[in-house]
Design a protein around this motif. Sequence first.
Motif, mmCIF file in Angstrom:
data_model
loop_
_atom_site.group_PDB
_atom_site.id
_atom_site.type_symbol
_atom_site.label_atom_id
_atom_site.label_comp_id
_atom_site.label_asym_id
_atom_site.label_seq_id
_atom_site.Cartn_x
_atom_site.Cartn_y
_atom_site.Cartn_z
ATOM 1 N N VAL A 171 -35.682 -15.611 -3.989
ATOM 2 C CA VAL A 171 -34.343 -14.987 -4.911
ATOM 3 C C VAL A 171 -34.510 -15.611 -6.114
ATOM 4 C CG1 VAL A 171 -31.891 -15.183 -5.178
ATOM 5 C CG2 VAL A 171 -32.657 -14.798 -2.918
ATOM 6 N N SER A 172 -35.139 -16.729 -6.075
ATOM 7 C CA SER A 172 -35.200 -17.571 -7.614
ATOM 8 C C SER A 172 -36.259 -16.591 -8.343
ATOM 9 C CB SER A 172 -35.765 -18.844 -7.556
ATOM 10 O OG SER A 172 -36.069 -19.326 -8.718
ATOM 11 N N LEU A 173 -37.319 -16.321 -7.756
ATOM 12 C CA LEU A 173 -38.535 -15.525 -8.434
ATOM 13 C C LEU A 173 -37.845 -14.040 -8.958
ATOM 14 C CD1 LEU A 173 -41.634 -16.158 -5.988
ATOM 15 C CD2 LEU A 173 -41.453 -16.924 -8.718
ATOM 16 N N TRP A 174 -37.056 -13.327 -7.838
ATOM 17 C CA TRP A 174 -36.493 -12.158 -8.422
ATOM 18 C C TRP A 174 -35.570 -12.388 -9.295
ATOM 19 C CZ3 TRP A 174 -31.989 -9.774 -4.979
ATOM 20 C CH2 TRP A 174 -31.852 -8.570 -5.415
ATOM 21 N N PHE A 175 -34.722 -13.252 -9.447
ATOM 22 C CA PHE A 175 -33.977 -13.161 -10.607
ATOM 23 C C PHE A 175 -34.511 -13.734 -12.115
ATOM 24 C CE2 PHE A 175 -29.435 -14.164 -8.688
ATOM 25 C CZ PHE A 175 -29.497 -12.909 -7.990
ATOM 26 N N ASN A 176 -35.543 -14.583 -11.894
ATOM 27 C CA ASN A 176 -36.487 -14.957 -13.142
ATOM 28 C C ASN A 176 -37.321 -13.818 -13.551
ATOM 29 O OD1 ASN A 176 -34.863 -17.381 -13.272
ATOM 30 N ND2 ASN A 176 -36.383 -18.552 -11.708
ATOM 31 N N LEU A 177 -37.848 -13.022 -12.546
ATOM 32 C CA LEU A 177 -39.090 -12.126 -13.095
ATOM 33 C C LEU A 177 -38.490 -10.640 -12.733
ATOM 34 C CD1 LEU A 177 -41.734 -14.128 -11.508
ATOM 35 C CD2 LEU A 177 -40.944 -14.245 -13.982
ATOM 36 N N PHE A 178 -37.425 -10.320 -12.713
ATOM 37 C CA PHE A 178 -36.633 -8.947 -12.235
ATOM 38 C C PHE A 178 -37.364 -7.875 -13.178
ATOM 39 C CE2 PHE A 178 -33.935 -10.645 -15.543
ATOM 40 C CZ PHE A 178 -33.781 -9.456 -16.676
ATOM 41 N N SER A 179 -37.938 -8.062 -14.074
ATOM 42 C CA SER A 179 -38.563 -6.977 -14.848
ATOM 43 C C SER A 179 -39.962 -6.938 -14.495
ATOM 44 C CB SER A 179 -38.528 -7.660 -16.395
ATOM 45 O OG SER A 179 -39.440 -8.619 -16.760
ATOM 46 N N ARG A 180 -40.440 -7.527 -13.547
ATOM 47 C CA ARG A 180 -41.786 -7.360 -12.982
ATOM 48 C C ARG A 180 -41.907 -6.726 -11.841
ATOM 49 N NH1 ARG A 180 -45.325 -13.079 -13.954
ATOM 50 N NH2 ARG A 180 -44.337 -13.771 -16.189
ATOM 51 N N GLN A 182 -44.156 -6.056 -9.520
ATOM 52 C CA GLN A 182 -44.604 -6.505 -8.325
ATOM 53 C C GLN A 182 -43.726 -7.317 -7.553
ATOM 54 O OE1 GLN A 182 -47.319 -9.506 -10.841
ATOM 55 N NE2 GLN A 182 -47.887 -9.473 -8.561
ATOM 56 N N VAL A 183 -42.668 -8.059 -8.216
ATOM 57 C CA VAL A 183 -41.662 -8.761 -7.927
ATOM 58 C C VAL A 183 -40.646 -8.117 -7.209
ATOM 59 C CG1 VAL A 183 -39.822 -10.677 -8.256
ATOM 60 C CG2 VAL A 183 -42.162 -10.751 -9.332
ATOM 61 N N VAL A 184 -40.030 -7.027 -7.896
ATOM 62 C CA VAL A 184 -39.319 -5.959 -7.214
ATOM 63 C C VAL A 184 -39.710 -5.220 -6.049
ATOM 64 C CG1 VAL A 184 -37.817 -4.152 -7.853
ATOM 65 C CG2 VAL A 184 -38.194 -5.705 -9.377
ATOM 66 N N ASP A 185 -40.827 -4.908 -6.112
ATOM 67 C CA ASP A 185 -41.345 -4.261 -4.973
ATOM 68 C C ASP A 185 -41.703 -5.391 -3.642
ATOM 69 O OD1 ASP A 185 -41.795 -1.984 -6.531
ATOM 70 O OD2 ASP A 185 -43.899 -2.185 -6.862
ATOM 71 N N SER A 186 -42.064 -6.504 -4.083
ATOM 72 C CA SER A 186 -42.116 -7.262 -3.091
ATOM 73 C C SER A 186 -40.949 -7.781 -2.344
ATOM 74 C CB SER A 186 -42.800 -8.699 -3.634
ATOM 75 O OG SER A 186 -42.870 -9.478 -2.415
ATOM 76 N N MET A 187 -39.940 -7.730 -3.160
ATOM 77 C CA MET A 187 -38.411 -7.870 -2.651
ATOM 78 C C MET A 187 -38.114 -6.650 -1.627
ATOM 79 S SD MET A 187 -37.392 -10.957 -3.249
ATOM 80 C CE MET A 187 -35.573 -10.827 -2.908
ATOM 81 N N ILE A 188 -38.250 -5.604 -2.053
ATOM 82 C CA ILE A 188 -37.822 -4.598 -1.489
ATOM 83 C C ILE A 188 -38.501 -4.409 -0.122
ATOM 84 C CG2 ILE A 188 -37.953 -1.833 -1.168
ATOM 85 C CD1 ILE A 188 -37.788 -1.986 -4.450
ATOM 86 N N LYS A 189 -40.295 -4.710 -0.063
ATOM 87 C CA LYS A 189 -40.819 -4.691 1.208
ATOM 88 C C LYS A 189 -40.247 -5.994 2.076
ATOM 89 C CE LYS A 189 -45.531 -5.070 2.650
ATOM 90 N NZ LYS A 189 -47.089 -5.409 2.186
ATOM 91 N N THR A 190 -40.040 -7.293 1.571
ATOM 92 C CA THR A 190 -39.504 -8.106 2.295
ATOM 93 C C THR A 190 -38.320 -7.813 2.933
ATOM 94 O OG1 THR A 190 -40.623 -9.739 0.850
ATOM 95 C CG2 THR A 190 -38.828 -10.675 2.317
ATOM 96 N N THR A 191 -37.226 -7.151 2.377
ATOM 97 C CA THR A 191 -35.911 -6.943 2.933
ATOM 98 C C THR A 191 -36.119 -5.951 4.222
ATOM 99 O OG1 THR A 191 -35.481 -5.495 1.183
ATOM 100 C CG2 THR A 191 -34.707 -7.552 1.036
ATOM 101 N N LYS A 192 -37.049 -4.679 3.728
ATOM 102 C CA LYS A 192 -37.444 -3.960 4.868
ATOM 103 C C LYS A 192 -38.228 -4.320 6.266
ATOM 104 C CE LYS A 192 -37.758 0.210 2.139
ATOM 105 N NZ LYS A 192 -38.720 1.212 1.388
ATOM 106 N N GLU A 193 -38.782 -5.527 5.925
ATOM 107 C CA GLU A 193 -39.741 -6.035 6.874
ATOM 108 C C GLU A 193 -38.964 -7.025 7.985
ATOM 109 O OE1 GLU A 193 -43.901 -6.647 6.467
ATOM 110 O OE2 GLU A 193 -44.185 -5.126 5.483
#
Length: 262
Positions: free
Chosen positions: A221-230, A232-243
């Motif tokens: 969540v920290s990475l997501w909030f700090n690097l929301f413009s990247r 690869q971070v957004v894609d990783s969060m989406i993939k994580t929540t799905k898996e």
Amino acid sequence: LRFSLAAASLYELKELCCHRDQQTVPSTYFLSKLEEAKLLRAQGQHDMAIGLGKYILKNHTDERNKSDVYRLVGKWLAETRSSNSRTIIEDYLNHSVALDKKYMSRQCRTHFHLAHYTYNLFKSYEERLSSNEWQAALRLRKYKTKELDTLLKRLKNSSKAEKSDYGAKIQELQKQLALDREEAQKIQDDRDEFLSLALEGYQRSLVVGGKYDLQVVFRLVSLWFNLFSRKQVVDSMIKTTKEVISFSSISLFLLVLFSLPC
């Protein structure tokens, strides 16, 4: 006192192994060596601990226990900065992850340790790229670029004697700028790769187990909030929540989100 007791226990174990055929008790023998390496590490004898760990890796055939040795040696090398990050990741931590694919109960830990290490590498690269030294290097590169442009313009209207002098200066500047750009690109590529490895490692540790749920969720969540413009971070969060199908992990995500100030 604890070190003395541990040393005494190890001595008794090694004595027991010495009175038997080593081939009949390979697992016990090498596990005793691993405990000896841990004791050396705890006593501050880092090089000896790492050396013994490498000896175990070279001579031990039990893959289940070997994974733990790869992880520990990689961790010790990282803590003592005795080897470069590529070697630690490729020769030790990745091997630990690969071997533990056969043992589901241990995958969570190995993925987490790899993610934790690569996350710290990512952070160090981020700090380097935002440091005063790096900004000074960028300004110097910009100055060199302007100087090169000026020399190229002068070269067109220069005499034959001047062309040789300008040509040498231009060639040297072009070489310097090419090296600077190559170094900058490599640093940025390494940073992005370490971030990708960290995200993947944290994701896998959530998927295969729940031992580090709280730490991993807060980190993601920290990475997501700090690097929301990247992306690869957004894609990783989406993939994580799905898996991640664990109810506890999803609850942790929600808990973290709702606990943050608006």
